[in-house]
Design a protein around this motif. Structure first.
Motif, PDB file in Angstrom:
ATOM      1  N   GLU A 327      52.800  99.926  75.685  1.00  0.00           N
ATOM      2  CA  GLU A 327      51.587 100.452  75.248  1.00  0.00           C
ATOM      3  C   GLU A 327      50.601 100.064  76.596  1.00  0.00           C
ATOM      4  O   GLU A 327      50.118 100.783  77.163  1.00  0.00           O
ATOM      5  CB  GLU A 327      50.870 100.162  74.188  1.00  0.00           C
ATOM      6  CG  GLU A 327      51.514 100.761  73.329  1.00  0.00           C
ATOM      7  CD  GLU A 327      50.946 100.495  71.603  1.00  0.00           C
ATOM      8  OE1 GLU A 327      49.840  99.925  71.636  1.00  0.00           O
ATOM      9  OE2 GLU A 327      51.853 100.695  70.460  1.00  0.00           O
ATOM     10  N   ASN A 328      50.794  98.607  77.101  1.00  0.00           N
ATOM     11  CA  ASN A 328      49.880  98.300  78.008  1.00  0.00           C
ATOM     12  C   ASN A 328      50.459  98.959  79.366  1.00  0.00           C
ATOM     13  O   ASN A 328      49.625  98.928  80.434  1.00  0.00           O
ATOM     14  CB  ASN A 328      50.123  96.922  78.350  1.00  0.00           C
ATOM     15  CG  ASN A 328      49.098  96.083  77.545  1.00  0.00           C
ATOM     16  OD1 ASN A 328      48.254  96.593  76.898  1.00  0.00           O
ATOM     17  ND2 ASN A 328      49.601  94.791  77.282  1.00  0.00           N
ATOM     18  N   SER A 330      51.891 102.277  79.942  1.00  0.00           N
ATOM     19  CA  SER A 330      52.342 103.471  79.600  1.00  0.00           C
ATOM     20  C   SER A 330      53.832 103.754  79.858  1.00  0.00           C
ATOM     21  O   SER A 330      54.288 104.629  80.427  1.00  0.00           O
ATOM     22  CB  SER A 330      51.851 104.409  80.766  1.00  0.00           C
ATOM     23  OG  SER A 330      50.512 104.262  81.133  1.00  0.00           O
ATOM     24  N   GLU A 424      39.480  98.089  83.629  1.00  0.00           N
ATOM     25  CA  GLU A 424      39.456  97.510  82.129  1.00  0.00           C
ATOM     26  C   GLU A 424      40.575  96.540  82.291  1.00  0.00           C
ATOM     27  O   GLU A 424      41.596  96.315  83.156  1.00  0.00           O
ATOM     28  CB  GLU A 424      39.691  98.441  81.087  1.00  0.00           C
ATOM     29  CG  GLU A 424      38.365  99.059  80.765  1.00  0.00           C
ATOM     30  CD  GLU A 424      38.246 100.272  79.617  1.00  0.00           C
ATOM     31  OE1 GLU A 424      39.480 100.462  79.489  1.00  0.00           O
ATOM     32  OE2 GLU A 424      37.502 100.888  79.684  1.00  0.00           O
ATOM     33  N   ASN A 425      40.360  95.684  81.407  1.00  0.00           N
ATOM     34  CA  ASN A 425      41.401  94.561  80.762  1.00  0.00           C
ATOM     35  C   ASN A 425      42.618  95.488  80.192  1.00  0.00           C
ATOM     36  O   ASN A 425      42.186  96.617  79.621  1.00  0.00           O
ATOM     37  CB  ASN A 425      40.916  93.267  80.089  1.00  0.00           C
ATOM     38  CG  ASN A 425      40.240  92.472  81.001  1.00  0.00           C
ATOM     39  OD1 ASN A 425      40.530  92.536  82.360  1.00  0.00           O
ATOM     40  ND2 ASN A 425      39.128  91.872  80.588  1.00  0.00           N
ATOM     41  N   PRO A 426      43.716  94.856  79.909  1.00  0.00           N
ATOM     42  CA  PRO A 426      44.756  95.453  79.063  1.00  0.00           C
ATOM     43  C   PRO A 426      44.256  95.912  77.907  1.00  0.00           C
ATOM     44  O   PRO A 426      43.636  95.259  77.320  1.00  0.00           O
ATOM     45  CB  PRO A 426      46.105  94.562  79.511  1.00  0.00           C
ATOM     46  CG  PRO A 426      45.571  93.775  80.560  1.00  0.00           C
ATOM     47  CD  PRO A 426      44.186  93.516  80.805  1.00  0.00           C
ATOM     48  N   LYS A 427      44.841  96.774  77.231  1.00  0.00           N
ATOM     49  CA  LYS A 427      44.715  96.932  75.668  1.00  0.00           C
ATOM     50  C   LYS A 427      45.092  95.920  74.963  1.00  0.00           C
ATOM     51  O   LYS A 427      44.261  95.389  73.955  1.00  0.00           O
ATOM     52  CB  LYS A 427      45.294  98.539  75.500  1.00  0.00           C
ATOM     53  CG  LYS A 427      45.341  98.743  73.956  1.00  0.00           C
ATOM     54  CD  LYS A 427      45.989 100.037  73.854  1.00  0.00           C
ATOM     55  CE  LYS A 427      46.214 100.207  72.216  1.00  0.00           C
ATOM     56  NZ  LYS A 427      47.291 101.101  71.845  1.00  0.00           N
ATOM     57  N   HIS A 428      46.367  95.438  75.049  1.00  0.00           N
ATOM     58  CA  HIS A 428      46.547  94.373  74.453  1.00  0.00           C
ATOM     59  C   HIS A 428      46.670  93.084  75.661  1.00  0.00           C
ATOM     60  O   HIS A 428      47.075  93.243  76.539  1.00  0.00           O
ATOM     61  CB  HIS A 428      48.153  94.357  73.967  1.00  0.00           C
ATOM     62  CG  HIS A 428      48.248  95.517  73.224  1.00  0.00           C
ATOM     63  ND1 HIS A 428      47.808  95.671  71.718  1.00  0.00           N
ATOM     64  CD2 HIS A 428      48.894  96.842  73.404  1.00  0.00           C
ATOM     65  CE1 HIS A 428      48.276  96.708  71.257  1.00  0.00           C
ATOM     66  NE2 HIS A 428      48.818  97.508  72.266  1.00  0.00           N
ATOM     67  N   TYR A 429      45.601  92.325  75.418  1.00  0.00           N
ATOM     68  CA  TYR A 429      45.087  91.240  76.452  1.00  0.00           C
ATOM     69  C   TYR A 429      45.434  90.049  76.105  1.00  0.00           C
ATOM     70  O   TYR A 429      46.796  89.654  76.383  1.00  0.00           O
ATOM     71  CB  TYR A 429      43.730  91.549  76.565  1.00  0.00           C
ATOM     72  CG  TYR A 429      43.246  90.700  77.749  1.00  0.00           C
ATOM     73  CD1 TYR A 429      43.473  90.285  78.910  1.00  0.00           C
ATOM     74  CD2 TYR A 429      41.759  90.610  77.687  1.00  0.00           C
ATOM     75  CE1 TYR A 429      43.152  89.716  79.816  1.00  0.00           C
ATOM     76  CE2 TYR A 429      40.893  89.617  78.661  1.00  0.00           C
ATOM     77  CZ  TYR A 429      41.736  89.191  79.536  1.00  0.00           C
ATOM     78  OH  TYR A 429      40.972  88.572  80.520  1.00  0.00           O
TER      79      TYR A 429
END
Ligand code: LAN
Length: 728
Positions: A327-328, A330, A424-429
């Protein structure tokens, strides 16, 4: 879906109609997708572009340009040619091949996951493998220019058979012979054993244990996998999942046949545990440390009594890490290896009807490059940002960017840079143990979504150069966004002052003694690199000239510490060792660029003088330089048998950054590179330019444009200044 194909004996001619291939490169932030058009109608409505033709090796038939009388004109001619290869969205797509263990992952992973390729894609992949087989023995190496190895030969043999080549085809027969000579598939290094196990052509009992419980260890442990180099840990996450479940694919006729073909003994009577450390000598670059062997033995005992609920928790957590990574990024994933391993896990767990399966199948296309030698899996999903940043800097520094005829091309490049910056920072950071990305630039595309220190540095430099140094350019990237990039860069500095690739150095260097991969060196943790450190120094130096009021003290402190690291990294002979390019010319060029920005030049610094003496001692009769990829494995200068335009450009640039006072060596280098320019302004492809993990060469075909143009334009100005007594 995977039927046998009639395959010609030689790959010299396309197995498909080359005029039917089309590259889409201008959509989704620079995504690369090759399509084969089936009908004449389609071909008419979607004509082939020059970019397609160039990379397919089809003639462009450009007329000769007016012969260049000096370096500047040669640079002009070079860019007039190279501009034709710029995609509509402003970046320069290119092939990115070299490693020979990637296409087999693509093929095996797709095969066991029930994903297919078109017949044309299969035919061109077969052709690529035929063309890249070793010209003498017919096996395959770790990379396209290396000797045949058990890893390369075992994996590519399996791949070419899956793709549809019959076992009695002369290419397969020849490769099989080499494979047997190298000890058969049983002598393949760990990553080969892994992929063959996934295919059902090797037994999991013949692999050293990869327990997913590793990820459950307490985070404070210095050897926790979250502290490994990101490329290493991201590969071992899906590996541990598949190992833990002892994944068994369907026993197809092909799988049964490969079990017969790939071994020197009867497959069914092999003592598998005895094969765990059976590694062909030719492959072995980093033999196991005795500690690793002991650990493997202990883990082997643990495998016999592992606790099922704990294993389940370990597998669940690995699966969660895989999903977050997908997810991070694509579904591009960090690189081609974990891309295909994650894909297999998602295919098994989520199933063919799932969204994840479909996205993974689709994003495989980003990695499949169709080129002059056939189709292969790219080293990453492209070199978009990296190549763009260099050609932009070349054009701005040489003054070509200001020419009216190139204005549109430069605006497009800036637009591309703007959309490629991560905001932005990663979705799952934190949960995915990622470094911050706000303000960063990636190596390839924003969708892939990984910060790399030097890509952020080069991206920021290119942005500032275009926006601030080229009159009339739009300001697309705000100061605030550049400040975010600076924040990210500063956050990546290590206590040593040096910069690593994707993250801070998280683990101790003794972790290297747990390197399980055998064929690569220095992969267990991040290390500081002169190249990465240099990009950060130069970009921060350029930033503060433009914006002298932002984090003044922090920038000063960062640069100072980085320069100190760079001083310490200079080798006793005078050069800097390159980890990502071949080799001393590459890193020394970067190092001297950054030293010049803090005022260290030939006139002022003994270090710089020493570096110049080192480079000059390697200049050849014809005025050029040439290094072999072997230098990276040996950590010592190794001459290539031919001089190379790319390395000559790096070396000459290094001398100019140093402000070397004598014109002669630079002039000779310039003439050498000019003498190799083709009448249409291009340069021919020469030897491979890039490297990773000490042993695996990787191609950067755009360097023959960006660094030549940069060097020629710069040298022209430089020599003129020397003649007229102006300061450089
Ligand atoms: C790359 C390519 C670019 C390279 C530079 C930006 C040049 C470098 O300065 C920092 C490291 C980086 C980003 C890099 C890291 C390792 C990569 C991703 C590669 C060499 C391209 C392919 C390689 C990757 C590890 C290949 C897969 C192999 C494994 C061992 C997992």
């Amino acid at each position: 879906m995977w039927d046998e194909l009639d395959v010609p004996d030689s790959g010299d001619h396309f197995f498909t109609d080359p005029t039917r291939w089309r590259l889409t490169a201008h959509e989704d932030g620079g995504r690369h997708v090759w399509t084969y058009l089936q009908t004449d109608e389609q071909c008419k409505s979607w004509p082939q572009t020059d970019i397609d033709k160039y990379w397919l090796g089809l003639p462009l038939n450009y007329p000769a340009q007016t012969a260049a009388k000096n370096g500047f004109e040669a640079a002009e001619n070079g860019y007039r040619f190279y501009k034709n290869l710029q995609a509509l969205d402003g970046h320069w797509p290119c092939e990115y091949d070299g490693p020979m263990f990637l296409t087999p992952g693509l093929v095996i992973g797709s095969y066991v996951s029930g994903m297919s390729f078109t017949r044309e894609e299969r035919l061109e992949m077969i052709r690529y493998l035929i063309k890249k087989a070793h010209p003498v023995d017919g096996g395959w190496g770790l990379h396209t220019e290396g000797p045949s190895t058990a890893l390369g030969t075992a994996l590519n043999y399996a791949a070419i058979r899956i793709l549809g080549m019959r076992a009695d085809h002369p290419v397969a027969a020849k490769a099989r012979k080499v494979l047997h000579k190298l000890g058969g598939a049983a002598a393949s290094p760990a990553w080969g054993k892994f992929w063959l196990s996934v295919l059902g052509v090797y037994d999991w009992e013949g692999c050293n244990p990869i327990p997913p419980e590793l990820w459950l260890l307490p985070n404070w442990l210095p050897f926790h996998p979250h502290k490994w180099w990101i490329h290493c840990r991201m590969v071992y996450v899906p590996m541990s999942y598949l190992y833990a479940m002892r994944f068994q694919p369907d026993e197809t006729d092909l799988v049964l046949a490969l079990r017969q073909e790939m071994y020197t003994q009867n497959f069914y009577s092999i003592d598998w545990p005895a094969q765990r450390n059976n590694i062909c000598e030719v492959d072995l670059y980093a033999p196991h440390h005795p500690i690793m062997d002991i650990l493997n033995k202990i883990l082997g005992v643990y495998e016999m009594c592992s606790i099922p609920p704990l294993r389940r928790i370990g597998m669940d957590y690995s699966y969660k890490l895989i999903c977050m990574e997908d997810e991070n990024t694509s579904y591009q994933d960090l690189g081609p290896v974990n891309k295909m391993m994650n894909l297999v896990v998602r295919a098994i767990v989520d199933g063919p009807e799932s969204e994840a399966y479909k996205l993974h199948a689709d994003k495989r296309r980003d990695f499949l490059w169709v080129g002059a030698n056939g189709a292969n899996m790219s080293g990453t999903n492209g070199v978009q940002l990296w190549d763009l940043a260099f050609i932009v800097q070349a054009l701005v520094e040489t003054g070509l960017a200001e020419q009216e005829e190139h204005r549109e091309s430069m605006v497009k490049a800036l637009e591309w840079l703007e959309q490629a910056q991560m905001v932005e920072n990663p979705k799952h950071y934190e949960s995915a143990h990622r470094h911050r990305t706000k303000g960063a630039w990636p190596f390839s595309t924003k969708q892939q979504g990984y910060v790399v220190s030097d890509c952020t540095g080069e991206g920021m430099k290119a942005a500032i150069y275009l926006q601030e140094h080229v009159p009339g350019m739009p300001k697309l990237i705000s100061k605030e966004r550049l400040c975010d990039a600076v924040d990210t860069l500063i956050s990546l500095q290590n206590p040593s002052g040096g910069f690593a690739s994707y993250e801070l150095v998280r683990g101790p260097s003794w972790l290297e003694c747990l390197n399980p991969a055998e064929v690569f060196g220095r992969i267990m943790i991040e290390y500081e690199y002169p190249e990465c450190t240099t990009s950060v120094i130069t970009s921060l130096a350029i930033f503060r000239k433009q914006y002298p009021d932002y984090r003044v003290k922090d920038i000063e402190r960062t640069i100072k510490a980085a320069v100190k690291y760079l001083h310490d990294a200079q080798r006793p002979e005078g050069g800097w060792f390159g980890s990502w390019g071949i080799c001393f010319t590459y890193a020394t060029q970067f190092a001297l660029e950054s030293l010049s920005l803090v005022g260290e030049t030939y006139a002022t610094s003994e270090r710089v003088r020493k570096a110049c003496r080192f480079l000059l001692s390697k200049q050849r009769e014809d005025g050029g330089w040439g290094e072999s990829f072997q230098a990276c494995a040996d950590v010592a200068w190794v001459d290539h048998k031919e001089t190379q335009v790319v390395m000559t450009s790096w070396a000459a640039m290094a001398l100019m950054y140093a402000q070397y006072p004598e014109p002669e060596p630079i002039e000779r280098a310039m003439k050498m590179v000019m003498s190799r320019q083709q009448p249409d302004g291009s340069w021919k492809q020469e030897a491979i330019e890039g490297m990773f993990s000490r042993t695996c060469a990787i191609a950067y075909p755009s360097y023959k444009f960006s660094f030549t143009i940069w060097m020629l334009g710069k040298a022209h100005k430089y020599l003129e200044n020397l003649r007229t007594g102006k300061t450089n």
